[in-house]
Design a protein around this motif. Sequence first.
Motif, short mmCIF file in Angstrom:
data_model
loop_
_atom_site.label_atom_id
_atom_site.label_comp_id
_atom_site.label_asym_id
_atom_site.label_seq_id
_atom_site.Cartn_x
_atom_site.Cartn_y
_atom_site.Cartn_z
N LEU A 78 68.92 33.84 148.68
CA LEU A 78 68.99 35.27 149.02
C LEU A 78 67.73 35.67 149.80
O LEU A 78 67.81 36.43 150.77
CB LEU A 78 69.10 36.09 147.73
CG LEU A 78 69.45 37.57 147.87
CD1 LEU A 78 70.80 37.76 148.57
CD2 LEU A 78 69.47 38.26 146.50
N LEU A 137 78.08 34.29 148.55
CA LEU A 137 77.54 34.47 147.20
C LEU A 137 77.37 33.16 146.47
O LEU A 137 78.00 32.15 146.78
CB LEU A 137 78.40 35.44 146.40
CG LEU A 137 79.88 35.15 146.17
CD1 LEU A 137 80.07 34.33 144.93
CD2 LEU A 137 80.65 36.45 146.06
N ALA A 173 74.06 41.57 139.50
CA ALA A 173 74.37 41.12 140.85
C ALA A 173 73.15 41.47 141.71
O ALA A 173 72.80 42.64 141.86
CB ALA A 173 75.61 41.81 141.38
N PHE A 226 80.58 45.66 143.20
CA PHE A 226 79.93 45.96 141.92
C PHE A 226 80.93 46.55 140.93
O PHE A 226 81.04 46.09 139.78
CB PHE A 226 78.78 46.95 142.12
CG PHE A 226 77.61 46.42 142.89
CD1 PHE A 226 77.37 45.07 142.98
CD2 PHE A 226 76.73 47.30 143.52
CE1 PHE A 226 76.27 44.57 143.69
CE2 PHE A 226 75.63 46.82 144.23
CZ PHE A 226 75.41 45.46 144.31
N LEU A 270 80.84 37.68 153.00
CA LEU A 270 79.97 37.93 151.85
C LEU A 270 79.71 36.58 151.19
O LEU A 270 80.56 36.03 150.50
CB LEU A 270 80.63 38.91 150.86
CG LEU A 270 79.83 39.25 149.60
CD1 LEU A 270 78.51 39.91 149.97
CD2 LEU A 270 80.64 40.16 148.68
N ASP A 321 74.16 36.36 150.53
CA ASP A 321 74.20 37.83 150.54
C ASP A 321 74.16 38.42 149.14
O ASP A 321 73.73 39.57 148.97
CB ASP A 321 75.47 38.32 151.25
CG ASP A 321 75.56 37.80 152.67
OD1 ASP A 321 74.60 38.01 153.43
OD2 ASP A 321 76.57 37.18 153.02
N LEU A 322 74.63 37.66 148.15
CA LEU A 322 74.71 38.20 146.78
C LEU A 322 74.62 37.05 145.79
O LEU A 322 75.18 35.97 146.03
CB LEU A 322 76.02 38.97 146.60
CG LEU A 322 76.22 39.74 145.30
CD1 LEU A 322 77.00 41.03 145.56
CD2 LEU A 322 76.96 38.91 144.25
N ILE A 381 80.00 46.57 149.26
CA ILE A 381 79.12 46.05 148.22
C ILE A 381 79.27 46.88 146.95
O ILE A 381 79.38 46.33 145.84
CB ILE A 381 77.65 46.06 148.69
CG1 ILE A 381 77.46 45.08 149.85
CG2 ILE A 381 76.72 45.70 147.54
CD1 ILE A 381 77.71 43.64 149.51
N GLU A 397 71.05 46.54 151.59
CA GLU A 397 72.49 46.33 151.63
C GLU A 397 73.23 47.04 150.49
O GLU A 397 74.47 47.12 150.51
CB GLU A 397 72.81 44.82 151.54
CG GLU A 397 72.11 43.96 152.57
CD GLU A 397 72.67 44.16 153.96
OE1 GLU A 397 73.89 44.40 154.07
OE2 GLU A 397 71.90 44.09 154.93
N LYS A 398 72.53 47.55 149.51
CA LYS A 398 73.16 47.95 148.25
C LYS A 398 74.11 49.14 148.38
O LYS A 398 75.00 49.30 147.55
CB LYS A 398 72.10 48.27 147.20
CG LYS A 398 71.28 49.53 147.48
CD LYS A 398 70.31 49.80 146.34
CE LYS A 398 69.54 51.10 146.58
NZ LYS A 398 68.62 51.41 145.46
N ILE A 412 71.08 41.65 145.24
CA ILE A 412 71.37 41.82 146.67
C ILE A 412 70.14 42.43 147.33
O ILE A 412 69.30 43.05 146.64
CB ILE A 412 72.61 42.72 146.86
CG1 ILE A 412 73.16 42.59 148.27
CG2 ILE A 412 72.30 44.16 146.51
CD1 ILE A 412 74.60 43.01 148.40
N GLU A 436 71.87 44.96 140.47
CA GLU A 436 72.90 45.85 139.94
C GLU A 436 73.32 45.36 138.56
O GLU A 436 73.81 44.24 138.40
CB GLU A 436 74.12 45.86 140.86
CG GLU A 436 75.25 46.75 140.37
CD GLU A 436 74.95 48.24 140.53
OE1 GLU A 436 75.68 49.06 139.95
OE2 GLU A 436 73.98 48.57 141.26
#
Length: 306
Positions: A137, A96, A271, A287, A94, A143-144, A283, A277-278, A273, A159
Amino acid sequence: MIEIKHLKTIRALAQTGSLAKSAQWLHTTASALSHQLKELESRVGNPIYLRKTSPIKFTIEGELLLKLADDVLPKILDTQARIQDIQHQDKGTLRLAIECHSCFQWLMPAISQFHNAWPMIELAFDSEYTFDAMPGLTQGDLDLVITADTFESKNFHFEPLFSFEMVLVTSPSHPLAQKKFITAEDLTDQTLLTYPVSPSRLDIFKYLLLPANCQPAKIKTVDQTLMILQMVTADLGVAALPSWAVNEYEQQGLVKTIALTQSGMQSKLYAAIKSREKNKAYIRSFFEISKTVSLNNLKQVTPLNE
């Protein structure tokens, strides 16, 4: 007699300090939560918290239930995550990046909890994308992204994590330190210390200076929060920062914070994304862990449900 929903409610009360905030955090109404608490108290046979106390104070029975919630709920979350881990066999990295450079105060504990829940997922910070990470991204390098900026898009999901107050930070001896709140005109003769991003992305410009057609006398960009605070204490400028990022320094008497506008300035953190993918289990877990840890570790933050 005691259900998981009761433990979640007790823990939410302890974390938020109020019935209204707990209801918001649990995605229900205050009246529904009040009814649930009355039902629980009926089963227990005694009140579990003292009414009209702020923050909420628990009775002996309430303290016992809170201890049970603190013991049981993390184990349930961990077990659910591990079951999902086995079922989905999620492996990988992941990647980020953080556009909020004050966020390490809560993000590091969140990452530690995430690692315990998802040992098969390697978390990696990408320092190449600093202050402007959304292109990473978009291009698939990340990824995040933890960000305060959102926009309408079918490709990205933002998110909501939490909201917080932005404040002006000055030295204790600064003339503005005596004001009850700051107006745009107060900053026209000041040196404003900011992160090296476009002013249009900074809340103090978006919600205070630009609507009033005002500009600070000078802008100095600084890429580290600690350096900004050191410059503020030396009276080399003023800065707009999250209240939770400067609480410790204000308690030590090193800086003074003043509300931005009479009603205060609320900011939001998300966040970001890719939409596809959510709904991945790990993931969603990231969150929820981020929301819980930030609420536990930061003062003056509130749940953000959109």
